[in-house]
Design a protein around this motif. Structure first.
Motif, PDB file in Angstrom:
ATOM      1  N   MET A  90       1.164  -9.202  -0.543  1.00  0.00           N
ATOM      2  CA  MET A  90       0.774  -8.011  -1.277  1.00  0.00           C
ATOM      3  C   MET A  90      -0.672  -7.634  -0.956  1.00  0.00           C
ATOM      4  SD  MET A  90       3.351  -6.886  -2.930  1.00  0.00           S
ATOM      5  CE  MET A  90       4.911  -7.349  -3.696  1.00  0.00           C
ATOM      6  N   ASP A  91      -1.522  -8.633  -0.695  1.00  0.00           N
ATOM      7  CA  ASP A  91      -2.921  -8.359  -0.355  1.00  0.00           C
ATOM      8  C   ASP A  91      -3.016  -7.553   0.941  1.00  0.00           C
ATOM      9  OD1 ASP A  91      -3.850  -9.658  -2.577  1.00  0.00           O
ATOM     10  OD2 ASP A  91      -4.287 -11.538  -1.547  1.00  0.00           O
ATOM     11  N   CYS A  92      -2.189  -7.902   1.912  1.00  0.00           N
ATOM     12  CA  CYS A  92      -2.150  -7.167   3.182  1.00  0.00           C
ATOM     13  C   CYS A  92      -1.760  -5.720   2.931  1.00  0.00           C
ATOM     14  CB  CYS A  92      -1.163  -7.835   4.131  1.00  0.00           C
ATOM     15  SG  CYS A  92      -0.755  -6.854   5.594  1.00  0.00           S
ATOM     16  N   LEU A  93      -0.738  -5.518   2.120  1.00  0.00           N
ATOM     17  CA  LEU A  93      -0.266  -4.173   1.818  1.00  0.00           C
ATOM     18  C   LEU A  93      -1.331  -3.379   1.054  1.00  0.00           C
ATOM     19  CD1 LEU A  93       2.410  -2.871   2.558  1.00  0.00           C
ATOM     20  CD2 LEU A  93       3.249  -3.396   0.264  1.00  0.00           C
ATOM     21  N   ALA A  94      -2.002  -4.059   0.136  1.00  0.00           N
ATOM     22  CA  ALA A  94      -3.054  -3.396  -0.639  1.00  0.00           C
ATOM     23  C   ALA A  94      -4.209  -2.953   0.250  1.00  0.00           C
ATOM     24  CB  ALA A  94      -3.558  -4.335  -1.732  1.00  0.00           C
ATOM     25  N   GLU A  95      -4.522  -3.764   1.248  1.00  0.00           N
ATOM     26  CA  GLU A  95      -5.606  -3.413   2.169  1.00  0.00           C
ATOM     27  C   GLU A  95      -5.253  -2.162   2.973  1.00  0.00           C
ATOM     28  OE1 GLU A  95      -8.060  -5.287   5.978  1.00  0.00           O
ATOM     29  OE2 GLU A  95      -6.746  -6.570   4.778  1.00  0.00           O
ATOM     30  N   ILE A  96      -3.995  -2.076   3.415  1.00  0.00           N
ATOM     31  CA  ILE A  96      -3.553  -0.897   4.161  1.00  0.00           C
ATOM     32  C   ILE A  96      -3.604   0.336   3.279  1.00  0.00           C
ATOM     33  CG2 ILE A  96      -1.577   0.188   5.300  1.00  0.00           C
ATOM     34  CD1 ILE A  96      -0.766  -2.580   6.290  1.00  0.00           C
ATOM     35  N   TRP A  97      -3.162   0.202   2.032  1.00  0.00           N
ATOM     36  CA  TRP A  97      -3.197   1.326   1.093  1.00  0.00           C
ATOM     37  C   TRP A  97      -4.640   1.790   0.875  1.00  0.00           C
ATOM     38  CZ3 TRP A  97       0.288   4.433  -1.378  1.00  0.00           C
ATOM     39  CH2 TRP A  97      -0.192   5.212  -2.439  1.00  0.00           C
ATOM     40  N   LYS A  98      -5.524   0.847   0.653  1.00  0.00           N
ATOM     41  CA  LYS A  98      -6.929   1.164   0.386  1.00  0.00           C
ATOM     42  C   LYS A  98      -7.593   1.799   1.606  1.00  0.00           C
ATOM     43  CE  LYS A  98     -11.266  -0.997  -1.142  1.00  0.00           C
ATOM     44  NZ  LYS A  98     -11.911  -2.291  -1.526  1.00  0.00           N
ATOM     45  N   SER A  99      -7.171   1.388   2.793  1.00  0.00           N
ATOM     46  CA  SER A  99      -7.806   1.863   4.026  1.00  0.00           C
ATOM     47  C   SER A  99      -7.322   3.239   4.471  1.00  0.00           C
ATOM     48  CB  SER A  99      -7.553   0.855   5.163  1.00  0.00           C
ATOM     49  OG  SER A  99      -8.077  -0.415   4.833  1.00  0.00           O
ATOM     50  N   ASN A 100      -6.293   3.758   3.809  1.00  0.00           N
ATOM     51  CA  ASN A 100      -5.720   5.041   4.227  1.00  0.00           C
ATOM     52  C   ASN A 100      -5.585   6.009   3.056  1.00  0.00           C
ATOM     53  OD1 ASN A 100      -4.705   4.588   7.225  1.00  0.00           O
ATOM     54  ND2 ASN A 100      -4.208   2.731   6.076  1.00  0.00           N
ATOM     55  N   PRO A 101      -6.702   6.360   2.388  1.00  0.00           N
ATOM     56  CA  PRO A 101      -6.633   7.250   1.225  1.00  0.00           C
ATOM     57  C   PRO A 101      -6.061   8.627   1.551  1.00  0.00           C
ATOM     58  CG  PRO A 101      -8.895   7.025   1.999  1.00  0.00           C
ATOM     59  CD  PRO A 101      -8.092   5.977   2.709  1.00  0.00           C
TER      60      PRO A 101
END
Length: 286
Positions: A206-217
């Motif tokens: 989930m941390d990996c997915l959260a990082e992608i979400w955060k990096s692509n606003p």
């Protein structure tokens, strides 16, 4: 024969199809692509539910991908791996950045060395700029390429012919991809933001997915992006449940505990682990 025992048979094609359905890929793949994925998984003994192999479909291209960790695990299983390390040298701004992997085999007189240059493997956008992950983490990305290539070359008997990692694919289009005749379709995330899609489908935390979400606003209002992230969350949740169940199975002390734990279980991988545990407990009795 009970449900647990039935599930402990040889490699089950249905479990691979279950993976494709869980990734919402089954309806998007041709029969040839499904067959290719199954044959590669079977041929190399790669288990998608153990995160050893992935299927990726973006635009008109289908890819079969493995993680570099799979190469390391196979090398370790061979009993010939005596150690390894990977380093970087050179500079990013002048094009001299490279990664060097050194692998020690206990049946080799000298260590195996392999180097790859950032300039040869960096993935770029249509405009020619490095993709987000190669721009943000150039040293990590080129190390991953060196690791994948190094282990594949050094352990050619064990790894020869195995699919490439996602980080290598742009320079090896055709060897692990099937190109399908173009069809009329709307521009989805997998066409317009390929690098983002590629990273989402190989996320295992989930941390990996959260990082992608955060990096692509800029994609937070993109319905396709939100759909793919949500689907991947469900897959990761199933991975986490799998890991949790395997841990519980390993802690079981009796057959009855295993049967009780798996009374309503339907996941074939978990059922197979339960059958293996029961076999171990039976062997301990004799």
């Amino acid at each position: 024969m009970n449900q647990i025992e039935k599930s402990s048979q040889a490699f089950d094609i249905e479990r691979v199809k279950t993976y494709l359905r869980s990734m919402n890929l089954a309806s998007n793949l041709t029969q040839a692509e499904v067959t290719q994925f199954i044959e590669i998984a079977q041929g190399f003994g790669l288990n998608p539910f153990k995160r050893e192999i992935y299927a990726s479909k973006y635009g008109n291209n289908f890819s079969v991908i493995v993680g570099y960790e799979t190469y390391i695990k196979r090398a370790e299983r061979s009993g010939r791996l005596a150690g390894w390390n990977v380093t970087t040298d050179g500079k990013l701004d002048d094009g001299s950045l490279r990664a060097i992997i050194t692998i020690h085999r206990n049946d080799f007189t000298h260590p195996f060395l392999h180097e790859v240059f950032y300039s040869e493997y960096v993935q770029r956008t249509k405009e020619g700029r490095p993709t987000k992950f190669w721009a943000d983490k150039p040293y990590t990305m080129i190390k991953k390429v060196a690791m994948a290539q190094g282990f594949r070359l050094c352990f050619s008997d064990e790894l020869g012919g195995m699919p490439y990692t996602a980080d290598e694919l742009p320079d090896h289009v055709g060897q692990n991809q099937i190109v399908i005749e173009p069809k009329e379709e709307k521009a989805l995330l997998i066409n317009s933001h390929k690098e983002v899609y590629d990273k989402i489908i190989v996320c295992v935390t989930m941390d990996c997915l959260a990082e992608i979400w955060k990096s692509n606003p800029e994609l937070h209002t993109n319905d396709e992006f939100k759909k793919i992230v949500t689907e991947r969350k469900a897959v990761i949740a199933e991975f986490d449940r799998y890991d949790n169940m395997i841990e519980k199975i390993n802690d079981c002390k009796t057959e009855d505990e295993v049967y009780e734990l798996l009374e309503n279980e339907k996941n074939k991988e978990i059922l197979e682990a339960g059958a293996n545990k029961i076999e171990i407990l039976n062997n301990q009795k004799s």
